[in-house]
Design an enzyme around this catalytic site. Structure first.
Site, PDB file in Angstrom:
ATOM      1  CD  GLN A   1      -1.815 -11.390  -4.141  1.00 35.33           C
ATOM      2  OE1 GLN A   1      -1.322 -12.509  -3.972  1.00 35.33           O
ATOM      3  NE2 GLN A   1      -2.446 -10.749  -3.170  1.00 35.33           N
TER       4      GLN A   1
ATOM      5  CB  SER B   1       3.439  -6.903   0.063  1.00 35.65           C
ATOM      6  OG  SER B   1       3.064  -7.024   1.412  1.00 35.65           O
TER       7      SER B   1
ATOM      8  CG  HIS C   1       1.884  -9.836   4.406  1.00 36.81           C
ATOM      9  ND1 HIS C   1       0.584 -10.276   4.463  1.00 36.81           N
ATOM     10  CD2 HIS C   1       1.835  -8.619   3.833  1.00 36.81           C
ATOM     11  CE1 HIS C   1      -0.226  -9.361   3.962  1.00 36.81           C
ATOM     12  NE2 HIS C   1       0.512  -8.347   3.579  1.00 36.81           N
TER      13      HIS C   1
ATOM     14  CB  THR D   1      14.035   4.001  12.620  1.00 38.02           C
ATOM     15  OG1 THR D   1      14.486   5.258  13.138  1.00 38.02           O
ATOM     16  CG2 THR D   1      14.997   2.905  13.029  1.00 38.02           C
TER      17      THR D   1
ATOM     18  CB  CYS E   1     -16.951  -7.815   4.961  1.00 32.17           C
ATOM     19  SG  CYS E   1     -17.909  -7.180   6.307  1.00 32.17           S
TER      20      CYS E   1
ATOM     21  CB  THR F   1      -0.937  -0.002   1.223  1.00 32.94           C
ATOM     22  OG1 THR F   1      -1.811  -1.126   1.124  1.00 32.94           O
ATOM     23  CG2 THR F   1      -1.762   1.266   1.286  1.00 32.94           C
TER      24      THR F   1
END
Lengths: 304, 422
Positions: free
Chosen positions: B191, B212, B214, B250, B338, B85
């Site tokens: 992705q 990203s 994760h 940092t 949602c 993001t």
């Protein structure tokens, strides 16, 4: 989405729904919804000679909320006379389940509509047109919601914005291209709905016609009963009275007369007392609005 | 799995059947092991000149080498940040500042909200935004891009792989076209990393690329932005000289070190990982086809990620399906998101013109290299039973409804043809 947004009772009735299945010997069946609209419910009722509901079952297509509220409804119906059962509202089903999230109210509305359909069929009453088959006539094409359904939801539940319309009817929950139309309908219907009586200082004890639409009428009668039984006798002892002016969704408009009228300090106390009684006996969402013009307030500054 | 914090919810949680790997992934044990010393004895600030600080500085630079190797770029082109993001926001604003005389942005309707919402907010600040359409298989039309792009286009921002369907965009061709018009190119590869080869060599015309950690077995809260040498760059965050002045603050040392290890593994064993994911995904897809009637796979079945299956089960509600799966320990995501509590149909499936009735029964299953055959088989078994139960509850005669709504025969033929090839 999270399972955490549902109460334990909702989850229980979703994972282990009660009374699922067809009922070959049902006295009457109520059917609403469609595949295109994303939810559908078929409610089976068996009545004894005294018109008491001795069995209820259902088949449903829809969200966890729809499954849970159908299950809840069948439990609520059991043992009730059909006339008494027909008075169950969407809000009551939600309350019974410990409260469904506001955006899931359409599930309780679906249950209530199936009950209505069953009742109407049993009594031989003509209902409003079912969800129109003609796709072109639907305001929300994603969920196939016609105008009359949106209009009714606005009136019955006193809806004030487009998000609420989506919560109660699903309309506008898809591509959102109908939001312009929904706003327009909302504006029109809200204008048609009688606004709370404006204060008219010169009027002497105005008596306003009691107005209500659809299932509101039953609710209004219930509220009147509670007022007659719980509130008015007490007021009469002090030389006062309370009039039920209007009911719009969960808003109850009242007016104080007689002795109470001139006593501004007691009117606030009165309002909360009445509100508590109505919330307990009719609908936990009720909000009492006092439309009384207090003579004292017109002449003297409020006490601080 | 070890308990993080004692609490009833955690204690009673069954071992999950995890099929939500596009949301986040299991942190690689190697990555966790590598970061542990940094949670303890090596706590120095990498910007300090003393030995303790220089130890963590060294660890960060090793991680940078691993990430650069994964992306096939130079270490000096890697800027560590907090994730995709931030990377997407930074790249978009940097590109617009690098092309101050241009007022047009091109993106695609199926982008992630961290791109869509940024460019949409720019539309009210004097920029013209074009959102390219996709067809039913999720592909954009290069001819449409050609028609829309002009000398006024500052930026073309496109995702490499879609998070909901796994469909791939032709980033090479898009980059080439953008270059002809002097527009900058940003690719959201959140992705793609770890699931396909990324060669940011000279031949690929990409100026910015986001990843990203994760999403490829690193930790949450850490990512990297590739900024090609020579591209004018303005930082989003100011107030420090970290990351060569390109991202103040940092460094998230722990996250960066874990990401380095995750990148190292993803780079070293990419072929093996892709092979495992593909096998598991195909087993899953074939199993669902065998076990469940009336389903549709969304998106192109050929040009796609090796790990993602987007499937629409007809005649049932996605949220009901998901909640029943959750009750049995299955983790997956619905085709409806949602947002503020209400179920909104996925903008990706909507852009692909998927019928709303089919979107509602949509679920995304995403495998990872850790997914086992036993897990896939258990998933198929359980999903089959849940779908059957929900359909049994349905008031519709689903066999009759199929005849009415069903282009599914043609679709099934298509899937069968694809399986024959695979």
């Amino acid at each position: 989405m999270s399972m955490l947004t549902y109460t334990d009772k909702v989850r229980d009735h979703f994972i282990n729904p009660r009374n699922v299945g067809e009922m070959p010997d049902a006295t009457v069946v109520g059917e609403v919804g469609s595949l295109a609209s994303g939810q559908a419910l078929k409610l089976y009722l068996k009545l004894d000679e005294g018109e008491k509901i001795v069995a209820a079952s259902f088949k449903v297509f829809g969200s966890p909320g729809a499954i849970a509220s159908s299950s809840a409804l069948t439990e609520m119906l059991f043992g009730k006379h059909i006339d008494e059962a027909a008075r169950i509202t969407a809000e009551e089903i939600s309350t019974w389940l410990g409260g469904l999230p506001p955006e899931k109210m359409h599930a309780c509305v679906l249950s209530m509509e199936a009950l209505e359909a069953a009742y109407a069929r049993f009594r031989g009453i003509e209902l409003d047109a079912e969800i129109t088959e003609d796709h072109e006539l639907n305001i929300c094409r994603c969920y196939g919601v016609p105008e009359h359904k949106i209009e009714r939801a606005i009136r019955d539940h006193n809806l004030t914005d487009v998000a609420q319309i989506t919560h109660f009817t699903l309309a506008g929950g898809g591509c959102t291209s109908c939001h312009v139309d929904l706003k327009q309908i909302l504006g029109r219907v809200r204008a048609e709905m009688a606004p709370p009586p404006p204060p008219t200082p010169t009027a002497t004890k105005p008596s306003r016609p009691v107005t209500a639409t659809g299932s509101n009428l039953q609710k209004m009668q219930l509220i009147q009963e509670v007022l007659d039984r719980e509130v008015r006798p007490g007021l009469a002892m002090d030389g006062g009275d309370m009039e039920l002016v209007d009911v719009q969704g969960t808003k109850v408009y009242v007016q104080l007369h007689g002795h109470c009228n001139s006593c501004s300090s007691s009117s606030a106390t009165m309002k909360f007392f009445v509100q508590d009684r109505l919330r307990e006996m009719v609908d936990p969402a009720i909000e009492v609005i006092d439309t009384t013009e207090h003579a004292a307030e017109l002449h003297a500054p409020p006490m601080r | 799995m070890r308990a993080l914090a004692a609490g009833p919810r955690w204690v009673h949680m069954p071992t999950p059947l995890y099929f939500d790997n596009n949301a986040t992934t299991f942190p690689a044990p190697e990555a966790v092991e590598a970061m542990l010393p940094l949670l303890g004895e090596f706590y120095g600030n990498p910007n300090s000149q003393h030995a303790l600080g220089q130890k963590t500085r060294h660890e960060i630079e090793v991680a940078r080498e691993h990430v650069a190797a994964l992306l096939h770029c130079k270490t000096t082109e890697v800027v560590f940040n907090s994730g995709a993001t931030e990377g997407n926001n930074t790249a978009i604003y940097a590109a617009l500042q690098a092309r101050p005389d241009r007022k047009h942005i091109i993106t695609v309707k199926t982008e992630h909200s961290s791109v869509l919402e940024v460019v949409r907010s720019l539309a009210s600040r004097g920029y013209r935004v074009t959102e390219l359409n996709v067809d039913r298989s999720g592909h954009l039309d290069l001819d449409e891009l050609k028609n829309e792009i002009s000398g006024d286009t500052a930026l073309v921002s496109v995702m490499w792989a879609n998070n909901e369907t796994g469909v791939l965009h032709p980033v090479g061709a898009i980059g080439d076209m953008a270059k002809q018009f002097g527009a900058l190119v940003h690719i959201d590869a959140a992705q793609a990393a770890g699931k396909l080869a990324i060669h940011l060599g000279e031949e690929l015309a990409i100026d910015f690329l986001t990843i990203s950690a994760h999403k490829f077995h690193g930790l949450k809260g850490c990512g990297a932005l590739f900024v090609r040498h020579g591209t004018a760059f303005e930082p989003l965050l100011r107030g420090g000289h970290q990351e060569g002045g390109q991202r103040a603050g940092t460094e998230n040392v722990v996250g960066i070190v874990a990401m380095g290890q995750a990148a190292r593994l993803a780079h070293l064993k990419l072929d093996q990982h892709v092979e495992t994911m593909r096998k598991m995904r195909d087993r899953l897809q074939r199993g669902l086809l065998d076990k469940v009637q009336d389903l549709v796979f969304h998106g192109d079945q050929v040009s796609r990620l090796p790990n993602t299956v987007s499937v629409g089960f007809k005649f049932i509600d996605g949220e009901a399906l998901l909640m029943m799966m959750d009750a049995q320990g299955i983790c997956a995501t619905a085709g409806s998101a949602c947002r503020s509590g209400s179920m909104e149909p996925s903008h990706v499936l909507q852009a692909m013109d998927t019928p709303v009735s089919s979107i509602h029964g949509s679920v995304r299953f995403c495998v990872s290299r850790y997914t086992t055959q036993a897990e896939v088989d258990e998933l198929i078994e359980k999903v089959g039973a849940i779908v059957a139960r929900l359909r049994q509850m349905s008031p519709f005669d689903t066999s009759a409804a199929t005849a009415e709504t069903g282009p599914s025969d043609a679709e099934l033929e298509q899937h069968k043809a694809w399986f024959a090839r695979a």
